[in-house]
Motif scaffolding. Structure first.
Motif, PDB file in Angstrom:
ATOM      1  N   UNK A 114       0.785  -1.240   0.000  1.00 52.28           N
ATOM      2  CA  UNK A 114       0.000   0.000   0.000  1.00 52.28           C
ATOM      3  C   UNK A 114       0.807   1.274   0.000  1.00 52.28           C
ATOM      4  N   UNK A 115       2.091   1.186  -0.354  1.00 56.97           N
ATOM      5  CA  UNK A 115       2.923   2.396  -0.387  1.00 56.97           C
ATOM      6  C   UNK A 115       2.777   3.162  -1.700  1.00 56.97           C
ATOM      7  N   UNK A 116       2.342   2.487  -2.770  1.00 52.20           N
ATOM      8  CA  UNK A 116       2.172   3.131  -4.075  1.00 52.20           C
ATOM      9  C   UNK A 116       0.788   3.758  -4.144  1.00 52.20           C
ATOM     10  N   UNK A 243      -7.673  -1.292  -1.264  1.00 54.51           N
ATOM     11  CA  UNK A 243      -7.676  -2.619  -0.635  1.00 54.51           C
ATOM     12  C   UNK A 243      -6.432  -2.819   0.235  1.00 54.51           C
ATOM     13  N   UNK A 244      -5.445  -1.906   0.094  1.00 52.86           N
ATOM     14  CA  UNK A 244      -4.168  -2.083   0.773  1.00 52.86           C
ATOM     15  C   UNK A 244      -3.772  -0.965   1.719  1.00 52.86           C
ATOM     16  N   UNK A 245      -4.476   0.167   1.666  1.00 54.36           N
ATOM     17  CA  UNK A 245      -4.141   1.266   2.572  1.00 54.36           C
ATOM     18  C   UNK A 245      -5.342   2.185   2.773  1.00 54.36           C
ATOM     19  N   UNK A 246      -5.380   2.804   3.948  1.00 59.91           N
ATOM     20  CA  UNK A 246      -6.400   3.817   4.247  1.00 59.91           C
ATOM     21  C   UNK A 246      -5.828   5.220   4.093  1.00 59.91           C
ATOM     22  N   UNK A 247      -4.555   5.306   3.701  1.00 62.21           N
ATOM     23  CA  UNK A 247      -3.910   6.616   3.558  1.00 62.21           C
ATOM     24  C   UNK A 247      -4.557   7.396   2.407  1.00 62.21           C
ATOM     25  N   UNK A 248      -4.652   8.708   2.551  1.00 60.91           N
ATOM     26  CA  UNK A 248      -5.273   9.522   1.494  1.00 60.91           C
ATOM     27  C   UNK A 248      -4.380   9.646   0.265  1.00 60.91           C
TER      28      UNK A 248
END
Length: 432
Positions: A114-116, A243-248
């Protein structure tokens, strides 16, 4: 503005930027690994102080992946150095080898974890960092000096690139993969034809591709000299990221009146499987025209060709068949390895199909893509002729200076493994 110009404008706090302009940009993520991490950390400490702390311990992503499964003492020393650096900096995202946190190839793991994210600016100490452009972000490789500077400041001085646009209309045939698409474009512009440019891929055919395939395309922008590759975000992108991060994150698109250095338009339906001959990714030829080339090895793996979609394609060809040359399978990540043991074609898992075909299975890592120490799985040692899903075929790239490497899609690499010669995969595909 183009999508890349919009992202760089936002991250430099400007209303507008133009190609050739030099700007300071705010960095969202810095990626490094076991090869370049020690050098970057050393420069950071030299310039900012032995006790200095990185600008943001949640934005330095450390994913060791290159020389993991080896007894080489220098490789092991590098792993110790990055481990120590991660500990002293209290880095949140350090994926330690030989633990349950280990992931595998940094470019694929970066996305999986989820970093991308669309709209962001990320740099990595690896030329294939441009992989993350598949998510609609500005992503490019840098050297250790720039990485050390980012560690201390969270900023970098960047020249805004021009953009070359590649538009694919219609629909790709089943036998055409992301690897064929990017090799064709590299061949069309030349190995230096996109030097310091953004290679933007669009059109309805690109929109039909999953994220694995989009990553393959953006991954190899550097092989034409590109500063980055990019594909505008759509629902496929957003679903993958959410699906991999909640970051905006923020989604950008090129304006209809954006200016491009040049534009290439393709009829996707006319595309065919292609192969890059030694010793350049731009030295392309149709697979069907190389069927007199005898191979001694097939290699399916790497950030370019070791994702779940790649092995599914290979398994489609290899199901019920046997390889006649050594065929090395190297999953990019632990997640891909897990998928191989869970995803089925018929009543067999992908792993079962590959093993029954006679493939040799290695642990998730960069493997022999860049040669590596003598004991690296799949490495060449003499005059092997390899068909490979990796990204480079320069002299000595996979180990031996005497070996020859032909770059191809997983379909083509698998078909060739069955015949012992470079083979157009259409020969093994029903209805094609």
């Amino acid at each position: 503005m183009t999508i890349v110009e919009k992202i760089l404008a936002k991250k430099s706090n400007k209303e507008k930027v133009t190609p050739g302009e030099n700007i300071w940009v705010d960095v969202d993520a810095l990626l490094t690994h076991d090869v370049c991490g020690p050098g970057a950390a050393s420069i950071f400490k030299r310039e900012f102080g032995e006790d200095a702390k990185v600008w943001d311990k949640e934005k330095v992503i450390l994913i060791p992946d290159h020389y993991i499964f080896t007894k080489d003492k220098y490789a092991m020393r590098n792993l110790e150095i990055v481990k120590e650096f991660a500990k002293e900096q209290d880095l949140k995202y350090y994926y330690e080898p030989f633990t349950s946190d280990y992931k595998g190839v940094c470019h694929v793991a970066f996305a999986e974890e989820g970093h991308a994210r669309p709209g962001q600016v990320m740099f990595g100490t690896d030329s294939h960092t441009c992989t993350a452009g598949a998510f609609g972000q500005f992503a490019t490789g840098i050297g250790n000096t720039d990485a050390g500077f980012i560690m201390g400041t969270g900023k970098l001085w960047v020249k805004v690139p021009e953009t070359i646009k590649f538009t694919f209309k219609g629909k790709f045939p089943k036998y055409v993969m992301g690897k064929d698409i990017v090799l064709q474009t590299i061949g069309d512009v030349g190995f230096d034809g996109a030097t310091y440019c953004c290679m933007q891929y669009d059109g309805e055919a690109i929109g039909d591709l999953n994220m694995d395939e989009r990553m393959t395309i953006c991954n190899m922008a550097i092989e034409a000299g590109g500063k980055c590759g990019i594909i505008e975000p759509d629902q496929t992108t957003i679903d993958y990221v959410k699906a991999r991060t909640d970051e905006p994150f923020e989604v950008f698109h090129s304006d209809a009146d954006a200016k491009y250095k040049s534009e290439y338009i393709y009829d996707a339906a006319e595309m065919e499987p292609v192969v890059a001959q030694p010793y350049s990714p731009a030295n392309i030829e149709k697979a069907k025209n190389l069927e007199d080339v005898k191979i001694t090895r097939s290699y399916i793996g790497s950030c370019t060709g070791g994702k779940t979609t790649d092995f599914y394609a290979a398994a489609e060809i290899l199901k019920g068949r046997k390889t006649v040359v050594d065929t090395f399978i190297v999953p990019a990540t632990k997640q891909v390895e897990k998928d191989l043991n869970e995803i089925k074609i018929g009543d067999e898992t992908l792993m079962e199909i590959l093993e029954k075909a006679g493939c040799l299975i290695g642990p998730p890592s960069c493997g022999a893509c860049l040669g590596g120490p003598e004991d690296t799985f799949g490495r060449t040692h003499s005059n092997e002729v390899v068909i490979s899903t990796t990204n480079r075929n320069f002299h000595g790239r996979m180990g031996s200076m005497e070996s020859k490497v032909y770059l191809a899609s997983p379909y083509t690499a698998a078909a060739s493994a069955v015949t012992g010669y470079i083979t157009d995969p259409r020969k093994f595909m029903e209805g094609e």
